[in-house]
Scaffold this active site. Structure first.
Site, mmCIF file in Angstrom:
data_model
loop_
_atom_site.group_PDB
_atom_site.id
_atom_site.type_symbol
_atom_site.label_atom_id
_atom_site.label_comp_id
_atom_site.label_asym_id
_atom_site.label_seq_id
_atom_site.Cartn_x
_atom_site.Cartn_y
_atom_site.Cartn_z
ATOM 1 N N CYS A 131 3.223 -49.683 72.400
ATOM 2 C CA CYS A 131 4.331 -50.378 71.734
ATOM 3 C C CYS A 131 4.083 -50.475 70.235
ATOM 4 C CB CYS A 131 4.499 -51.764 72.352
ATOM 5 S SG CYS A 131 5.833 -52.701 71.596
ATOM 6 N N CYS A 134 5.312 -53.755 68.630
ATOM 7 C CA CYS A 134 4.424 -54.916 68.862
ATOM 8 C C CYS A 134 3.127 -54.783 68.062
ATOM 9 C CB CYS A 134 4.026 -55.035 70.336
ATOM 10 S SG CYS A 134 5.284 -54.639 71.532
ATOM 11 N N ASP A 135 2.502 -53.617 68.108
ATOM 12 C CA ASP A 135 1.117 -53.497 67.630
ATOM 13 C C ASP A 135 0.958 -52.731 66.312
ATOM 14 O OD1 ASP A 135 0.402 -54.848 69.925
ATOM 15 O OD2 ASP A 135 0.083 -53.014 71.085
#
Ligand code: NAP
Length: 305
Positions: A131, A134-135
């Site tokens: 992701c 997200c990261d």
């Protein structure tokens, strides 16, 4: 007999349960793993509007506590089949018995396809991610590798190019699968390099952290090592819809073909979250679906009292 059964205890399912329970209905959530779903794998949630930064585990724990406080029962069981019961409701068959209910919310999610390489699981969260949204911010100013040639990989490359110093996109074919518009955008970015016609053969690690990947040229068979600080794997998603054939239509890729109202064509069956055909699969869109499905199920129960 419960009024509502929710299949899947991720953010969509738990939010649906929250809305239905707040409207005064009895709800059971079935989850085969830990309540929280895929958000449990996100080291940091920092894009949820209005909430301070927290880990995915903290988010999941807070949401689970919130629904349990409202009297929602969370059951650890694998739902194997859902069929009509004799009273016009639905029978939820699990590996641990059956429960009758009047409405079902399917929030069964999806999972990221893995490359299937040794070490992939243990390096997830230690340099490997599925992701970029997200990261990606954890790799500010670093060199990252993106694997895949579809729209997700291309979008990831664009997003990461704005955060990282260098992005290398590795794809197994010479042609990118994603949209031409996105491919063109990727090619125009100065800090993005394309390695087309290469497959990842082995993951490299140092002190338990991802450190690079060994690639094989699909034409020549020649191998080369590509060092990197992180690797984003974007090789597709696998919907969790298969056991629920017949409850809602599937699109050609296997997602439930259900719109934003989260209502299937069957009475009392609702669909929420990542398992639904949609353009953006994020925590925020999952909880949005959960709210829509919870409200729709409550309306259904009130209409069919
Ligand atoms: P996808 O379109 O299925 O692409 C997956 C990519 O991974 C393909 O390029 C595939 O290679 C590659 N791949 C699969 N298994 C692999 C393996 N074991 N090793 C190496 N490479 C592998 O998946 P996606 O990009 O996640 O997109 C999913 C769907 O969402 C698509 O329909 C996509 O269009 C849609 N989507 C749309 C948008 C948008 O903005 N419109 C954004 C994101 C996603 P091959 O090409 O060789 O098969």
């Amino acid at each position: 007999m419960q009024e509502i059964a929710v299949v899947g205890g991720g953010p969509a399912g738990l939010t649906a349960a929250l809305y239905a329970a707040r409207a005064g209905h009895s709800v059971t959530v079935f989850e085969r793993e830990a309540a929280g779903g895929q958000i449990l794998y996100s080291p940091l949630v920092e894009n949820y509007p209005g909430l301070p930064k927290m880990s995915g585990v903290q988010f999941a724990e807070a949401l689970t506590a919130q629904v349990e406080e409202l009297g929602v029962e969370t059951v650890s069981a694998d739902v194997e089949k859902i069929e009509r019961d004799q009273n016009g409701g639905w029978l939820v068959r699990t590996d641990d018995g059956s429960v009758s209910c009047r409405a079902v919310i399917l929030a069964v999610g999806s999972r990221h396809r893995r490359l299937g390489l040794p070490g992939e699981e243990e390096l997830t969260g230690a340099g490997i991610s599925y992701c970029a949204v997200c990261d990606g911010p954890f790799y500010k100013g670093r060199h990252v590798i993106v694997v895949g040639g579809g729209n997700t990989a291309l979008q990831d490359a664009v997003l990461l190019s704005g955060i990282c110093s260098r992005v290398t996109l590795v794809h197994r074919r010479k042609q990118l699968r994603g949209e031409a518009r996105l491919a063109e955008q990727v090619r125009s970015l100065e800090n993005v390099e394309l390695l087309l016609g290469y497959t990842p053969e082995a993951l490299l690690q140092e002190n338990g952290m991802f450190s690079g990947v060994r690639l094989k040229n699909t034409e020549t068979g020649q191998e080369q090592t590509l060092p990197g600080d992180g690797m984003f794997i974007a090789v597709g998603q696998i919907p969790g819809t298969a056991p629920f054939a017949g409850l809602a239509d599937f699109d050609e890729a296997g997602w439930f073909a259900v719109g934003e109202d989260c209502r299937s064509s069957l009475p009392g069956i609702f669909v929420a979250g990542d398992c639904r055909a949609k353009g953006v699969r994020q925590l925020t869109t999952a909880v949005g679906d959960g709210a829509a499905a919870g409200v729709a199920a409550v309306e259904y129960l009130e209409e069919h009292r």
